[in-house]
Scaffold this active site. Structure first.
Site, PDB file in Angstrom:
ATOM      1  N   GLY A 173       3.355  -1.621   3.808  1.00  0.00           N
ATOM      2  CA  GLY A 173       3.055  -0.981   2.931  1.00  0.00           C
ATOM      3  C   GLY A 173       3.212  -0.814   1.620  1.00  0.00           C
ATOM      4  O   GLY A 173       3.382  -1.331   0.277  1.00  0.00           O
ATOM      5  N   ARG A 202       9.778   0.667   0.077  1.00  0.00           N
ATOM      6  CA  ARG A 202      10.359   1.582   2.223  1.00  0.00           C
ATOM      7  C   ARG A 202      11.025  -0.707   3.034  1.00  0.00           C
ATOM      8  O   ARG A 202      11.063  -0.453   3.542  1.00  0.00           O
ATOM      9  CB  ARG A 202       9.138   1.806   3.051  1.00  0.00           C
ATOM     10  N   ARG A 208       4.436  -7.260  -9.655  1.00  0.00           N
ATOM     11  CA  ARG A 208       4.316  -6.500 -10.195  1.00  0.00           C
ATOM     12  C   ARG A 208       4.755  -5.433  -8.768  1.00  0.00           C
ATOM     13  O   ARG A 208       3.867  -4.302  -8.210  1.00  0.00           O
ATOM     14  CB  ARG A 208       2.745  -6.739  -9.120  1.00  0.00           C
ATOM     15  N   ARG A 232       3.376  -6.303  11.114  1.00  0.00           N
ATOM     16  CA  ARG A 232       3.149  -5.103   9.486  1.00  0.00           C
ATOM     17  C   ARG A 232       4.194  -3.789  10.229  1.00  0.00           C
ATOM     18  O   ARG A 232       4.167  -3.753  11.729  1.00  0.00           O
ATOM     19  CB  ARG A 232       1.266  -4.858   9.760  1.00  0.00           C
ATOM     20  N   SER A 266       2.452   3.388   8.812  1.00  0.00           N
ATOM     21  CA  SER A 266       2.121   4.507   9.092  1.00  0.00           C
ATOM     22  C   SER A 266       0.146   4.550   9.630  1.00  0.00           C
ATOM     23  O   SER A 266       0.010   3.569   8.673  1.00  0.00           O
ATOM     24  CB  SER A 266       2.418   6.141   7.196  1.00  0.00           C
ATOM     25  N   ASP A 289       0.689  11.298  10.416  1.00  0.00           N
ATOM     26  CA  ASP A 289       0.104  12.316  10.706  1.00  0.00           C
ATOM     27  C   ASP A 289      -0.836  12.378  12.012  1.00  0.00           C
ATOM     28  O   ASP A 289      -1.237  11.068  12.088  1.00  0.00           O
ATOM     29  CB  ASP A 289      -1.055  12.745   8.968  1.00  0.00           C
ATOM     30  N   ARG A 310      10.612  11.317   7.929  1.00  0.00           N
ATOM     31  CA  ARG A 310      10.250  10.246   7.707  1.00  0.00           C
ATOM     32  C   ARG A 310      10.822   8.942   7.662  1.00  0.00           C
ATOM     33  O   ARG A 310      10.300   7.930   8.610  1.00  0.00           O
ATOM     34  CB  ARG A 310       9.224  10.027   6.505  1.00  0.00           C
TER      35      ARG A 310
HETATM   36  N1  HPA Z   1      -6.108   7.072   6.905  1.00  0.00           N
HETATM   37  C1  HPA Z   1      -6.101   6.501   6.412  1.00  0.00           C
HETATM   38  N2  HPA Z   1      -4.904   5.209   6.724  1.00  0.00           N
HETATM   39  C2  HPA Z   1      -3.253   6.454   6.726  1.00  0.00           C
HETATM   40  C3  HPA Z   1      -3.466   7.467   7.423  1.00  0.00           C
HETATM   41  C4  HPA Z   1      -4.661   8.596   7.465  1.00  0.00           C
HETATM   42  O1  HPA Z   1      -5.407   9.388   7.668  1.00  0.00           O
HETATM   43  N3  HPA Z   1      -2.227   7.914   7.562  1.00  0.00           N
HETATM   44  C5  HPA Z   1      -1.045   6.906   7.500  1.00  0.00           C
HETATM   45  N4  HPA Z   1      -2.143   5.903   7.346  1.00  0.00           N
END
Ligand code: HPA
Length: 237
Positions: free
Chosen positions: A20, A24, A43, A87, A90, A204, A217
């Site tokens: 994304g 990265r 962009r 893809r 995270s 997370d 990370r």
């Molecule tokens: N929610 C949505 N997308 C995400 C999250 C999340 O907690 N963590 C990483 N991408």
């Protein structure tokens, strides 16, 4: 050259990794590829092409969320001939047995809506990963020794979700993690007969509230990039 990708024809490899975050993409290209060159900066959505064990690879930022990913994936597929789209991103963990830094290979991606939803009308299309990529990624993750989970994920449209009951239903139905792009990537790959997979690092956790410290990370994300490259080129030495 397309509206959103300033690359010349032939600048984009048949295999494309899609983080994304454009930075990265830069980090992954500089860390894992040889003979790297920048092929897109339109962009600020950076893209790089290089080689990995002699195989041509492009790593192109997709932006956050399905509308953004849809633009890049459509142009990569339709205008640049991308065949394999993986893809790397995270996700938030949604099960007790899924820990921070674990990798999730998304077998399916549930969504409420995506840019493709309108064409299905009353049908709930089931976006799923390409089996050959999934099998190769599972083998690569096992060889690497990374804690890996394979199953369903949830592609949400909202990071700051005001509907906690939705996450509860996902957890109840065994969904491993939440991110915001895979369902549309899988749907576009199905439509254009291409191969797609999402390899995700748990950054997370929705049940525990934990999050990876930023210095951790990079190392964790590296495992995911290596799994993606090995999945794309299982015979590479
Ligand atoms: N929610 C949505 N997308 C995400 C999250 C999340 O907690 N963590 C990483 N991408």
């Amino acid at each position: 050259m397309t509206i959103h990708i300033g690359a010349a024809p032939g600048d984009i490899a048949e295999t494309v990794l899609l983080p994304g975050d454009p930075f990265r993409a830069k980090w992954a290209a500089e860390t894992f590829l040889s003979d790297v060159r920048n092929v897109n900066s339109t962009r600020g959505m950076l893209g790089f092409t290089g080689t990995w064990n002699g195989n041509l690879v492009t790593i192109q930022g997709s932006g956050m969320g399905m509308p953004s990913l849809s633009i890049y994936a459509n142009e990569l597929i339709r205008d640049f001939g991308a065949q394999t789209l993986i893809r790397i991103g995270s996700c938030g963990g949604m099960q007790d047995h899924v820990g921070l830094r674990d990798v999730i290979l998304a077998m399916t991606a549930t969504t409420i809506t995506s840019p493709s939803s309108t064409i299905f009308r009353e049908v709930n299309f089931a976006p799923c990963a390409d089996w050959t990529l999934l099998r190769a990624a599972a083998a690569a993750a096992e060889a690497q020794g990374t804690r890996t989970h394979i199953g369903g994920i949830y592609s949400s449209d909202t990071f700051y979700d005001e509907r906690p009951d939705l996450n509860e239903q996902m957890v109840r139905h065994g969904i491993l993690g939440v991110e915001m792009e895979a369902a549309e990537l899988y749907t576009l790959a199905a439509r254009h007969n291409r191969r797609a997979l999402a390899v995700l690092t748990v950054s997370d956790h929705l049940l525990t509230g934990e999050a990876l410290p930023s210095e951790d990370r990079e190392r964790s994300f590296g495992a995911m990039v290596e799994i993606a490259l090995n999945a794309a080129f299982p015979d590479a030495q």
